[in-house]
Design a protein around this motif. Structure first.
Motif, mmCIF file in Angstrom:
data_model
loop_
_atom_site.group_PDB
_atom_site.id
_atom_site.type_symbol
_atom_site.label_atom_id
_atom_site.label_comp_id
_atom_site.label_asym_id
_atom_site.label_seq_id
_atom_site.Cartn_x
_atom_site.Cartn_y
_atom_site.Cartn_z
ATOM 1 N N THR A 87 0.831 -1.194 0.000
ATOM 2 C CA THR A 87 0.000 0.000 0.000
ATOM 3 C C THR A 87 0.872 1.253 0.000
ATOM 4 O O THR A 87 0.611 2.207 -0.730
ATOM 5 N N ALA A 88 1.937 1.226 0.779
ATOM 6 C CA ALA A 88 2.780 2.419 0.893
ATOM 7 C C ALA A 88 3.561 2.675 -0.390
ATOM 8 O O ALA A 88 3.857 3.822 -0.710
ATOM 9 N N SER A 89 3.915 1.617 -1.144
ATOM 10 C CA SER A 89 4.846 1.804 -2.263
ATOM 11 C C SER A 89 4.249 1.515 -3.630
ATOM 12 O O SER A 89 4.815 1.900 -4.639
ATOM 13 N N GLY A 90 3.137 0.797 -3.684
ATOM 14 C CA GLY A 90 2.567 0.389 -4.968
ATOM 15 C C GLY A 90 3.376 -0.715 -5.637
ATOM 16 O O GLY A 90 3.104 -1.098 -6.766
ATOM 17 N N ARG A 91 4.397 -1.231 -4.952
ATOM 18 C CA ARG A 91 5.211 -2.316 -5.540
ATOM 19 C C ARG A 91 4.474 -3.648 -5.480
ATOM 20 O O ARG A 91 3.625 -3.854 -4.621
ATOM 21 N N LYS A 92 4.873 -4.553 -6.381
ATOM 22 C CA LYS A 92 4.347 -5.921 -6.263
ATOM 23 C C LYS A 92 5.393 -6.946 -6.714
ATOM 24 O O LYS A 92 6.450 -6.559 -7.219
#
Ligand code: GLU
Length: 477
Positions: free
Chosen positions: A431-436
């Motif tokens: 949520t904080a970074s949008g990374r996956k």
């Protein structure tokens, strides 16, 4: 004809195999394989597997070695039907306790004139061997004492000379037998010198007690090392003289080390104890030894019962087998990965820090098991999970820096709120970074373990002490 064991009620087909170790050292892999093959041969046919301790050589036999042999055989699962601790009417199974039986047979051979006392000293025998060798002949006993008269014998005795008892090998005979592995064997008795069957100290020598014990213990098939092949005609002569039945013998190839020399301590671990102490599993050793010199279409890790079903003397190779620890490791890996949670814990327990609690221990073992072949492979993970925060290498530093402090601040907050729960940590970082995907997981893995690879993270985190995940993530926030 079936025979029933009076204590267990198990019935056996007529016949038996045996393993007959001399307790002069540790159980070596070569001997363990001999024991295994005899065990499987017996189980295959529903026959008895006998364990006999060949401890007549008092100067070289040690009770501690006997204990070790019994422990190793039991650990491998090679349970004997008769032998030490399982005495029956055909025992005792320690040769050192069979003196009265041997004495009766010595007397019988003396009565027949099939044996004679030999007064030659070790020095005289050595000199004779040397002379024969230097004239290009194979050394054999020259027969010095063969035809002594009774009065000559008497004189030597009264001069205080101790005598061995030699078997008088009949001249001009051909001794033939069919070896279970090597097929038809033929020896000329004229090539065999008269040999000692009772030492000067009165103890029975190997050729003799080994053969007569097989006969008296109902042993019908013997698999043993190839180094005994040339002993067989001598043993057949003894049995024939006594009118005792001979077993069928099969001589199995030696196990060689990677350099082609017989496997020994020089090659590193060579005894069952050493492999056990390094954390090898008995089923791995058994499966590996089964394939060492016995061709097999079966490629799975199999239990002893299934191996017994598949065992076939026709599949024993004549060529020496080469020991390869990498192959053993393949079986070990299969065995380790099959351990139940409880077995895995018992196996790795000695490495775990004291007082970590059953849940953490269970989680740790479950997490690392798929990455471990030997317990030593789990050691670095003990340090990573329970020790100080691990330092990162350059790659790790870069990956962590790229993820950024907001990523780790969110992850650390989630850890603070939920403990070492990977799901919550990942969700917060996402949520904080949008990374996956790897972008999300790799920075977390580096921060939490110091490494970019390793066992599954979720159970590793469950094993960590409370607050550990939070502290490690917060370092990069
Ligand atoms: N005690 C002998 C050995 O350990 C036994 C040989 C045999 O199996 O006959 O070599």
């Amino acid at each position: 004809m079936a025979e029933m064991d009076s204590t267990t009620g198990r019935t056996f087909a007529h016949g038996a195999t045996r393993f007959a170790p001399s307790p002069t050292g540790e159980l070596h892999l070569g001997n363990a394989r001999t024991a295994l093959f005899n065990f499987l041969l017996a189980r295959h046919a529903g026959e008895r597997f006998v364990l006999r301790v060949e401890d007549t050589d008092a100067s070289r036999s040690r009770a501690a070695h006997t204990e070790g042999l019994l422990t190793d055989l039991a650990w491998l699962g090679l349970e004997w039907d008769a032998g030490p601790g399982r005495e029956d009417a055909l025992g005792p199974y320690f040769q050192s306790q069979r003196g009265a039986f041997y004495a009766r047979l010595f007397a019988e051979l003396e009565r027949q004139g099939a044996v004679y006392p030999c007064f030659c000293s070790a020095l005289e025998l050595e000199a004779s061997r040397r002379a024969q060798r230097s004239s290009g002949r194979a050394p054999r006993y020259p027969g010095t004492c063969r035809e002594l008269t009774e009065s000559e014998r008497g004189r030597k005795r009264s001069a205080g000379l101790a005598a061995t008892l030699r078997f008088r090998v009949p001249g001009g005979r051909r001794i033939e037998f069919t070896d279970l592995v090597h097929g038809t064997q033929s020896f000329l008795s004229d090539d065999i010198g008269d040999f000692v069957i009772r030492r000067a100290d009165g103890s029975a020598a190997f050729f003799f007690c080994n053969a007569v014990d097989d006969a008296s213990m109902g042993v019908t098939q013997v698999l043993r090392g190839e180094d005994h092949l040339a002993n067989t005609p001598r043993q057949l002569l003894i049995l024939e003289a006594l009118g005792l039945p001979a077993p069928r013998y099969g001589h199995i190839s030696l196990i060689l080390g990677p350099d082609g020399a017989p496997l020994s301590k020089r090659h590193g671990a060579a005894s069952v104890r050493e492999f056990r102490e390094r954390g090898y599993r008995p089923e791995a050793l058994v499966n590996y030894l089964f394939r060492l010199g016995h061709s097999s279409p079966e490629h799975d890790l199999l239990g002893l019962d299934v191996l017994a079903g598949a065992f076939d003397v026709g599949r024993l190779g004549r060529a020496p087998a080469h020991f390869d620890e990498q192959q053993l490791r393949v079986w070990q890996k299969a065995a380790a990965h099959r351990l139940s949670g409880e077995q895995a814990r018992a196996w790795l327990e000695p490495l775990l820090p004291a007082g970590i609690g059953a849940e953490a221990a269970g989680a740790f073992c479950a997490a690392v098991l798929p990455n471990v072949v030997l317990p030593e492979d789990a050691k670095p993970w003990v340090e990573i999970v329970f020790g100080a925060a691990p330092a990162l290498d350059a790659e790790g530093e870069q990956i962590v820096r790229e993820a950024g402090s907001a990523f780790f601040a969110a992850a650390a907050r989630a850890a603070s709120a939920n403990g070492n729960d990977l799901g919550a940590i990942v969700a917060a970082a996402r949520t904080a970074s949008g990374r996956k995907g790897a972008q999300l997981y790799r920075p977390l893995r580096f921060a939490l373990t110091g490494l970019g690879h390793g066992p599954e993270l979720a159970p590793l985190l469950q094993a960590m002490p409370a607050g550990q995940a939070e502290r490690r993530l917060a370092r990069f926030a």
